[in-house]
Design an enzyme around this catalytic site. Structure first.
Site, mmCIF file in Angstrom:
data_model
loop_
_atom_site.group_PDB
_atom_site.id
_atom_site.type_symbol
_atom_site.label_atom_id
_atom_site.label_comp_id
_atom_site.label_asym_id
_atom_site.label_seq_id
_atom_site.Cartn_x
_atom_site.Cartn_y
_atom_site.Cartn_z
ATOM 1 N N LYS A 188 0.861 -1.519 0.059
ATOM 2 C CA LYS A 188 -0.244 -0.282 0.037
ATOM 3 C C LYS A 188 0.958 1.051 -0.428
ATOM 4 O O LYS A 188 0.481 1.962 -1.211
ATOM 5 C CB LYS A 188 -0.592 -0.134 1.384
ATOM 6 C CG LYS A 188 -2.054 1.059 1.518
ATOM 7 C CD LYS A 188 -3.125 1.172 1.867
ATOM 8 C CE LYS A 188 -3.778 2.434 2.175
ATOM 9 N NZ LYS A 188 -4.922 2.321 2.857
ATOM 10 N N GLU A 194 9.967 -5.329 4.136
ATOM 11 C CA GLU A 194 10.152 -6.735 3.838
ATOM 12 C C GLU A 194 10.283 -6.743 2.642
ATOM 13 O O GLU A 194 10.777 -7.975 1.372
ATOM 14 C CB GLU A 194 9.223 -7.967 4.522
ATOM 15 C CG GLU A 194 9.779 -7.935 6.566
ATOM 16 C CD GLU A 194 8.688 -6.850 7.105
ATOM 17 O OE1 GLU A 194 8.103 -7.018 8.036
ATOM 18 O OE2 GLU A 194 8.318 -5.807 5.958
ATOM 19 N N GLY A 247 -5.517 -2.568 3.912
ATOM 20 C CA GLY A 247 -4.413 -3.501 3.507
ATOM 21 C C GLY A 247 -5.573 -4.870 3.677
ATOM 22 O O GLY A 247 -5.328 -5.462 3.002
ATOM 23 N N ARG A 248 -5.355 -4.981 4.943
ATOM 24 C CA ARG A 248 -6.333 -6.510 5.017
ATOM 25 C C ARG A 248 -7.465 -6.358 3.887
ATOM 26 O O ARG A 248 -8.203 -7.494 4.548
ATOM 27 C CB ARG A 248 -6.391 -6.614 5.979
ATOM 28 C CG ARG A 248 -7.707 -6.061 7.565
ATOM 29 C CD ARG A 248 -7.041 -5.789 8.597
ATOM 30 N NE ARG A 248 -7.217 -5.249 9.341
ATOM 31 C CZ ARG A 248 -6.792 -3.252 9.920
ATOM 32 N NH1 ARG A 248 -5.725 -3.275 9.468
ATOM 33 N NH2 ARG A 248 -7.467 -2.694 10.400
ATOM 34 N N GLU A 333 -6.569 -8.228 13.818
ATOM 35 C CA GLU A 333 -5.592 -6.755 13.417
ATOM 36 C C GLU A 333 -6.744 -5.837 13.811
ATOM 37 O O GLU A 333 -6.314 -4.588 13.684
ATOM 38 C CB GLU A 333 -4.419 -6.911 11.789
ATOM 39 C CG GLU A 333 -4.461 -5.862 12.046
ATOM 40 C CD GLU A 333 -3.367 -5.593 10.551
ATOM 41 O OE1 GLU A 333 -3.103 -5.487 10.138
ATOM 42 O OE2 GLU A 333 -2.095 -6.165 10.875
ATOM 43 N N HIS A 364 -8.281 -35.153 13.872
ATOM 44 C CA HIS A 364 -7.150 -35.873 14.834
ATOM 45 C C HIS A 364 -5.636 -35.282 15.464
ATOM 46 O O HIS A 364 -4.910 -35.605 15.282
ATOM 47 C CB HIS A 364 -6.794 -36.923 13.525
ATOM 48 C CG HIS A 364 -7.463 -37.629 12.891
ATOM 49 N ND1 HIS A 364 -7.977 -38.811 13.935
ATOM 50 C CD2 HIS A 364 -9.197 -37.736 11.930
ATOM 51 C CE1 HIS A 364 -9.105 -39.434 13.042
ATOM 52 N NE2 HIS A 364 -9.397 -39.037 11.953
ATOM 53 N N LYS A 474 7.896 -3.509 13.869
ATOM 54 C CA LYS A 474 8.361 -3.226 12.838
ATOM 55 C C LYS A 474 9.745 -1.946 13.046
ATOM 56 O O LYS A 474 10.580 -1.881 12.863
ATOM 57 C CB LYS A 474 7.096 -3.134 11.493
ATOM 58 C CG LYS A 474 6.839 -4.060 11.285
ATOM 59 C CD LYS A 474 5.427 -3.520 10.944
ATOM 60 C CE LYS A 474 6.035 -2.318 9.537
ATOM 61 N NZ LYS A 474 4.778 -2.689 8.835
#
Length: 501
Positions: A188, A194, A247-248, A333, A364, A474
């Site tokens: 964005k 990263e 962003g999400r 978030e 399981h 960050k």
């Protein structure tokens, strides 16, 4: 005491009945009160503790928190995100929002479609692979879409790389030929550490392979085109989206480019229309008729009356295996907050910890705790009527039977004189049943979860659209890596040990 405070107190005083008793008392009335069908999806909350009294209490809470007003603000392009003084306009990407925002989103979608058409026409040469680099919402959404919908009909090989660990990028490099690869960089702000490090390594990979004009193989997906141009990407290969799209919540924008390219534009358009159908339901349906608000009522019962700290989501469909991962970011978030809209400490529990997995694998692995553990955990099952294979029907019948039986077993339990073989029962579950896993239904499903998050935020009186909690770590990581910040002795010692200094 405020009206909202009175509603919270009423919820604290509310006495839940046993789920089995609620179902048995009047089955038809129970289903009518707790089951909704929207966009060919059945949302079934019959096996939860939600009852008529709880609905009345939480409806009062919604009114006290001005649910109708905040919903109107959301869809009108008003300031839905007050801490950052901006709108939250992901629904405009689907055609539901302020007219000028919808028009802008449609224009940007057309720009993306033209680029998809150009790639298909060979403007970038013979392209077979797409390397999509992003993190958080810039990766989770595209990854979910391509994995869920592109298993049999993806027109390009797509690898989504988010982790800054070089092993993730190396794995993608090993699968792709550089001369046939496009790279999409999704950020964005186009400042994400990263993502830009991974992008630089991808550029180096293309350069070392002798690809002509390696920077020309890059496409930027961003709300900050200027930064993308500074990085070296030509304006003609930048697909912008609005600053008001979080962003999400961004897979509907140019962040969804990998899906539009791999699945085809028609599939991407169906995804948007499925989400728009859920938008219309959420915008127009009132009270408990609104499935997103009804789901939020259930969430508040468990988080703030029965003290459940987690919520488990299990996809009984291999195509939806990434859905729990996607929901972790969307829910935690968005609503993992500790202050109200006016900055006061939040008196209630905020978002539950979202976790989950894939059925039948999870049965399981973790269902022991769900059936007999000391933690009460609301469970959500997501399953489809139509399978994704042509194998013996027994596969799908067994899968669906396991899904539905788990909910029944959680509710019913089984008494035994042997404590190790005793199941307490009265454990809640909801089931979301899709007719099929299609672009339309997946769009509607994701939009349902978005609006459910918003409805929960309104009930709590918090802002679901900021995310300041991710920034401190960050910032400190950057300072630690660059040696520009003085850290405590324990942290410094650990850094030296980790890097062998």
């Amino acid at each position: 005491m405020t009206t909202a405070a009175k509603a919270w107190q009423a919820l604290a005083d509310w006495k839940p009945q046993k789920i089995a008793d609620l179902v048995a008392a009047d089955p038809d009335a129970r289903l009518q009160a707790t089951v909704r069908s929207v966009a060919d999806i059945r949302f079934d909350f019959a096996k939860t503790h939600l009852d008529e009294a709880a609905v009345a209490i939480l409806s009062d809470l919604a009114a006290a928190q001005d649910f109708a007003g905040r919903r109107k603000t959301l869809f009108s392009g008003g300031i839905a995100n007050p801490t950052e003084a901006r709108a939250a306009e992901h629904s405009a990407e689907r055609g539901e929002g302020a007219p000028e925002s919808v028009h802008r989103a449609q224009a940007l979608h057309q720009r993306m479609r033209m680029l998809v058409d150009a790639i298909e026409a060979g403007a970038f040469g013979e392209i077979r692979h797409l390397l999509h680099i992003g993190i958080g919402g810039s990766a989770l959404g595209p990854d979910l879409l391509v994995d869920a919908l592109g298993r049999h009909n993806s027109r390009y090989d797509v690898a989504v790389v988010s982790n800054v660990d070089g092993a993730a990028l190396s794995e993608a490099f090993a699968k792709f030929s550089p001369e046939h690869t496009l790279v999409a960089v999704a950020s964005k702000t186009f400042t994400t550490t990263e993502t830009l490090l991974n992008a630089a390594s991808a550029l180096q990979w293309l350069e070392e392979a002798g690809v002509e004009d390696p920077t020309g193989r890059f496409i930027a997906l961003t709300a900050n085109p200027e930064k993308a141009m500074e990085w070296g990407i030509d304006e003609t290969r930048i697909l912008p989206f609005s600053e008001t799209v979080g962003g999400r919540y961004s897979l509907w924008s140019s962040i969804g480019f990998p899906a539009a390219l791999a699945l085809g534009w028609d599939a991407f358009a169906e995804l948007l229309e499925g989400a728009a159908e859920m938008d219309r339901h959420f915008r127009l349906a009132d009270g408990a008729d609104n499935v997103c608000l009804l789901a939020a009522f259930v969430d508040q019962i468990y988080a703030n009356r029965l003290d459940c700290q987690t919520r488990a989501v299990f996809a009984y469909d291999e195509r939806l295996r990434l859905l729990p991962d996607y929901l972790q970011q969307l829910e935690m978030e968005s609503n993992g907050k500790a202050v109200t809209l006016d900055g006061k400490p939040l008196d209630q529990a905020s978002a539950a910890i979202t976790w989950g997995g894939v059925g039948t694998d999870a049965q399981h692995a973790v269902f022991q705790l769900l059936h007999q553990g000391t933690h009460l955990t609301p469970v959500e099952f997501v399953v489809a009527r139509e399978p994704d294979h042509l194998l013996d029907e027994a596969h799908h019948e067994t899968l669906v039977a396991n899904c539905i039986a788990q909910g029944a077993a959680l509710m019913a339990g089984r008494a035994s004189d042997d404590g190790a073989r005793s199941y307490p029962g009265d454990r809640p579950s909801a089931t979301i049943l899709l007719d099929q896993v299609s672009p339309h239904s997946l769009g509607a499903l994701i939009a349902f979860y978005e609006h459910r998050v918003f409805a929960n935020a309104v009930l709590l009186g918090i802002n679901p659209f900021d995310q300041f909690g991710v920034e401190l770590g960050k910032e400190m990581a950057k300072g630690l890596a660059e040696g520009t910040v003085e850290f405590d002795p324990a942290t410094q010692a650990l850094m030296k040990a980790a890097l062998g200094e």
